[in-house]
Design a protein around this motif. Structure first.
Motif, short mmCIF file in Angstrom:
data_model
loop_
_atom_site.label_atom_id
_atom_site.label_comp_id
_atom_site.label_asym_id
_atom_site.label_seq_id
_atom_site.Cartn_x
_atom_site.Cartn_y
_atom_site.Cartn_z
N UNK A 167 0.84 -1.17 0.00
CA UNK A 167 0.00 0.00 0.00
C UNK A 167 0.88 1.23 0.00
N UNK A 168 0.46 2.20 -0.72
CA UNK A 168 1.23 3.43 -0.85
C UNK A 168 0.88 4.39 0.28
N UNK A 169 1.89 5.04 0.82
CA UNK A 169 1.65 6.03 1.87
C UNK A 169 1.81 7.45 1.34
N UNK A 170 1.95 7.61 0.01
CA UNK A 170 2.12 8.97 -0.50
C UNK A 170 0.77 9.67 -0.52
N UNK A 171 0.79 10.98 -0.79
CA UNK A 171 -0.44 11.75 -0.74
C UNK A 171 -1.14 11.80 -2.09
N UNK A 172 -0.56 11.24 -3.12
CA UNK A 172 -1.22 11.22 -4.42
C UNK A 172 -2.39 10.24 -4.37
N UNK A 173 -3.53 10.69 -4.82
CA UNK A 173 -4.72 9.86 -4.79
C UNK A 173 -4.89 9.19 -6.15
N UNK A 174 -5.10 7.88 -6.13
CA UNK A 174 -5.38 7.12 -7.34
C UNK A 174 -6.69 6.39 -7.14
N UNK A 175 -7.40 6.18 -8.23
CA UNK A 175 -8.64 5.42 -8.13
C UNK A 175 -8.32 3.94 -8.23
N UNK A 176 -9.20 3.08 -7.67
CA UNK A 176 -8.99 1.64 -7.85
C UNK A 176 -8.88 1.26 -9.33
N UNK A 177 -9.66 1.93 -10.18
CA UNK A 177 -9.63 1.64 -11.62
C UNK A 177 -8.24 1.94 -12.20
N UNK A 178 -7.64 3.07 -11.80
CA UNK A 178 -6.30 3.43 -12.28
C UNK A 178 -5.25 2.45 -11.77
N UNK A 179 -5.36 2.06 -10.51
CA UNK A 179 -4.38 1.13 -9.95
C UNK A 179 -4.48 -0.23 -10.64
N UNK A 180 -5.71 -0.73 -10.83
CA UNK A 180 -5.89 -2.02 -11.51
C UNK A 180 -5.31 -1.96 -12.92
N UNK A 181 -5.54 -0.86 -13.63
CA UNK A 181 -5.02 -0.73 -15.00
C UNK A 181 -3.50 -0.73 -15.03
N UNK A 182 -2.86 -0.27 -13.95
CA UNK A 182 -1.40 -0.19 -13.92
C UNK A 182 -0.73 -1.52 -13.60
N UNK A 183 -1.48 -2.52 -13.15
CA UNK A 183 -0.88 -3.80 -12.78
C UNK A 183 -0.33 -4.51 -14.01
N UNK A 184 0.74 -5.26 -13.80
CA UNK A 184 1.40 -5.95 -14.92
C UNK A 184 1.19 -7.45 -14.90
N UNK A 185 0.64 -7.99 -13.80
CA UNK A 185 0.44 -9.43 -13.70
C UNK A 185 -1.05 -9.74 -13.62
N UNK A 221 2.58 -11.39 -1.15
CA UNK A 221 2.55 -10.93 -2.54
C UNK A 221 1.50 -9.84 -2.73
N UNK A 222 0.34 -10.06 -2.14
CA UNK A 222 -0.77 -9.11 -2.31
C UNK A 222 -0.53 -7.79 -1.60
N UNK A 223 0.32 -7.80 -0.59
CA UNK A 223 0.63 -6.59 0.17
C UNK A 223 1.81 -5.80 -0.41
N UNK A 224 2.45 -6.31 -1.46
CA UNK A 224 3.56 -5.58 -2.07
C UNK A 224 3.09 -4.20 -2.52
N UNK A 225 3.95 -3.19 -2.45
CA UNK A 225 3.55 -1.85 -2.93
C UNK A 225 3.14 -1.90 -4.39
N UNK A 226 2.15 -1.10 -4.72
CA UNK A 226 1.66 -1.05 -6.09
C UNK A 226 2.53 -0.12 -6.89
#
Length: 126
Positions: free
Chosen positions: A1-19, A121-126
């Protein structure tokens, strides 16, 4: 999980996944994890004996095969697989999902395949 202040939507995060079939935890609420995943093809028949599992389609279509018959989900639709129900998520084309599961939920229940991912694995930073 990211601790930065940039907000991303679940849709954006899912789209960025490579696996495929490798859910990633993006938030936690009390005793539940909010996860996103990019999927294509078939996962595995499995069940979660003690936990319900919520699937929400962020992009594409998902078929959840169950012994009582399949459930077809389109973008924006969701379905809860009740605890103890054997199911197999299938995406004929690339699909992006949000999942809500208790923290005790194992990726593919007691079934282990090459697609099974550990909680680490699921807890790795996105």
């Amino acid at each position: 999980m990211s601790n930065n202040t940039q907000v991303s939507t679940p849709k954006e995060i899912a789209a960025s996944l490579t696996e495929f079939w490798s859910p990633r935890v993006v938030a936690e609420v009390d005793d539940a994890y909010i996860k996103v995943a990019k999927v294509h093809g078939s996962l595995a028949w499995h069940s979660h004996d003690d936990e319900d599992e919520l699937f929400m389609v962020l992009k594409g279509r998902l078929r959840i095969e169950m012994e009582a018959g399949p459930v077809e989900l389109g973008e924006g639709e969701m379905f809860v697989v009740p605890k103890g129900v054997r199911h197999n998520p299938v995406a004929d084309e690339e699909c992006h999902l949000m999942l809500i599961e208790r923290k005790t939920t194992l990726h593919t229940g007691s079934t282990v395949t090459e697609k099974t991912r550990s909680l680490a694995d699921q807890l790795r930073p996105v």
